[in-house]
Scaffold this motif. Structure first.
Motif, PDB file in Angstrom:
ATOM      1  N   SER A 137       0.231  12.522  -1.299  1.00 30.95           N
ATOM      2  CA  SER A 137       0.466  11.094  -1.550  1.00 30.95           C
ATOM      3  C   SER A 137       1.813  10.647  -1.006  1.00 30.95           C
ATOM      4  CB  SER A 137       0.391  10.803  -3.044  1.00 30.95           C
ATOM      5  OG  SER A 137      -0.888  11.058  -3.538  1.00 30.95           O
ATOM      6  N   LEU A 138       2.837  11.497  -1.158  1.00 32.74           N
ATOM      7  CA  LEU A 138       4.146  11.164  -0.588  1.00 32.74           C
ATOM      8  C   LEU A 138       4.087  11.067   0.928  1.00 32.74           C
ATOM      9  CD1 LEU A 138       6.637  13.264  -2.717  1.00 32.74           C
ATOM     10  CD2 LEU A 138       6.524  10.783  -2.526  1.00 32.74           C
ATOM     11  N   TYR A 139       3.371  12.000   1.561  1.00 36.82           N
ATOM     12  CA  TYR A 139       3.230  11.948   3.014  1.00 36.82           C
ATOM     13  C   TYR A 139       2.504  10.679   3.450  1.00 36.82           C
ATOM     14  CZ  TYR A 139       1.500  12.758   7.669  1.00 36.82           C
ATOM     15  OH  TYR A 139       1.192  12.607   8.994  1.00 36.82           O
ATOM     16  N   LEU A 140       1.405  10.350   2.757  1.00 41.26           N
ATOM     17  CA  LEU A 140       0.665   9.135   3.101  1.00 41.26           C
ATOM     18  C   LEU A 140       1.496   7.881   2.875  1.00 41.26           C
ATOM     19  CD1 LEU A 140      -2.860  10.028   1.703  1.00 41.26           C
ATOM     20  CD2 LEU A 140      -2.142   9.920   4.090  1.00 41.26           C
ATOM     21  N   SER A 141       2.318   7.901   1.830  1.00 38.68           N
ATOM     22  CA  SER A 141       3.194   6.768   1.575  1.00 38.68           C
ATOM     23  C   SER A 141       4.208   6.609   2.701  1.00 38.68           C
ATOM     24  CB  SER A 141       3.899   6.942   0.231  1.00 38.68           C
ATOM     25  OG  SER A 141       4.845   5.934   0.031  1.00 38.68           O
ATOM     26  N   TRP A 142       4.829   7.705   3.091  1.00 40.12           N
ATOM     27  CA  TRP A 142       5.811   7.658   4.165  1.00 40.12           C
ATOM     28  C   TRP A 142       5.174   7.253   5.486  1.00 40.12           C
ATOM     29  CZ3 TRP A 142      10.756   7.237   4.758  1.00 40.12           C
ATOM     30  CH2 TRP A 142      11.310   7.485   6.018  1.00 40.12           C
ATOM     31  N   GLN A 167       0.830  -1.206   0.000  1.00 40.68           N
ATOM     32  CA  GLN A 167       0.000   0.000   0.000  1.00 40.68           C
ATOM     33  C   GLN A 167       0.863   1.254   0.000  1.00 40.68           C
ATOM     34  OE1 GLN A 167      -2.904  -0.249   3.092  1.00 40.68           O
ATOM     35  NE2 GLN A 167      -4.165  -1.699   1.946  1.00 40.68           N
ATOM     36  N   SER A 168       2.010   1.197   0.635  1.00 36.47           N
ATOM     37  CA  SER A 168       2.943   2.319   0.586  1.00 36.47           C
ATOM     38  C   SER A 168       3.464   2.518  -0.838  1.00 36.47           C
ATOM     39  CB  SER A 168       4.098   2.081   1.545  1.00 36.47           C
ATOM     40  OG  SER A 168       5.001   3.150   1.509  1.00 36.47           O
ATOM     41  N   ALA A 169       3.742   1.412  -1.530  1.00 39.51           N
ATOM     42  CA  ALA A 169       4.187   1.503  -2.924  1.00 39.51           C
ATOM     43  C   ALA A 169       3.079   2.043  -3.813  1.00 39.51           C
ATOM     44  CB  ALA A 169       4.634   0.130  -3.417  1.00 39.51           C
ATOM     45  N   ALA A 170       1.839   1.707  -3.508  1.00 38.02           N
ATOM     46  CA  ALA A 170       0.709   2.223  -4.286  1.00 38.02           C
ATOM     47  C   ALA A 170       0.590   3.730  -4.130  1.00 38.02           C
ATOM     48  CB  ALA A 170      -0.581   1.545  -3.847  1.00 38.02           C
ATOM     49  N   ASN A 184       2.453   5.463   5.888  1.00 39.13           N
ATOM     50  CA  ASN A 184       2.083   4.045   5.814  1.00 39.13           C
ATOM     51  C   ASN A 184       3.317   3.158   5.891  1.00 39.13           C
ATOM     52  OD1 ASN A 184       0.456   1.847   5.600  1.00 39.13           O
ATOM     53  ND2 ASN A 184       0.060   2.055   3.429  1.00 39.13           N
ATOM     54  N   PHE A 185       4.437   3.596   5.306  1.00 38.08           N
ATOM     55  CA  PHE A 185       5.679   2.823   5.334  1.00 38.08           C
ATOM     56  C   PHE A 185       6.243   2.753   6.750  1.00 38.08           C
ATOM     57  CE2 PHE A 185      10.336   2.553   4.895  1.00 38.08           C
ATOM     58  CZ  PHE A 185      10.409   1.346   4.227  1.00 38.08           C
ATOM     59  N   SER A 186       6.228   3.869   7.450  1.00 37.95           N
ATOM     60  CA  SER A 186       6.788   3.876   8.811  1.00 37.95           C
ATOM     61  C   SER A 186       5.876   3.172   9.791  1.00 37.95           C
ATOM     62  CB  SER A 186       7.066   5.299   9.263  1.00 37.95           C
ATOM     63  OG  SER A 186       5.857   6.037   9.333  1.00 37.95           O
TER      64      SER A 186
END
Length: 88
Positions: free
Chosen positions: A77-82, A42-45, A84-86
């Motif tokens: 989107s970058l913030y949400l990715s980061w 989901q982070s990659a998405a 979700n990744f963390s």
């Protein structure tokens, strides 16, 4: 409807590398954002969605309002990715 046709014709006039980038990032964002994928997928998405919005923001940089909108959505989107990744 005419606006959609115009966007489609504009997409068809783009170089092949841009078409491949846009279509692949859109497919990655759609496929990996499903509920059956967890964590890093989901982070990659969300990262793929950010690349998608960033590339269109760069493409529409002549229209400042549209470009700023695409850049803002890419940053979200970058913030949400980061996030979700963390959190994964």
């Amino acid at each position: 409807m005419q606006r959609i046709k115009m966007m489609y014709k504009l997409f068809l006039s783009e170089p092949l590398w841009f078409k491949i980038l846009i279509v692949s990032m859109l497919l990655i964002a759609i496929i990996f954002s499903g509920s059956s994928f967890n964590g890093y997928y989901q982070s990659a998405a969300k990262l793929a969605a950010a690349i998608f919005f960033l590339s269109y923001g760069i493409k529409f940089r002549r229209s400042t309002r549209i470009a700023v909108l695409f850049f803002a959505v890419a940053l979200i989107s970058l913030y949400l990715s980061w996030d979700n990744f963390s959190g994964a």
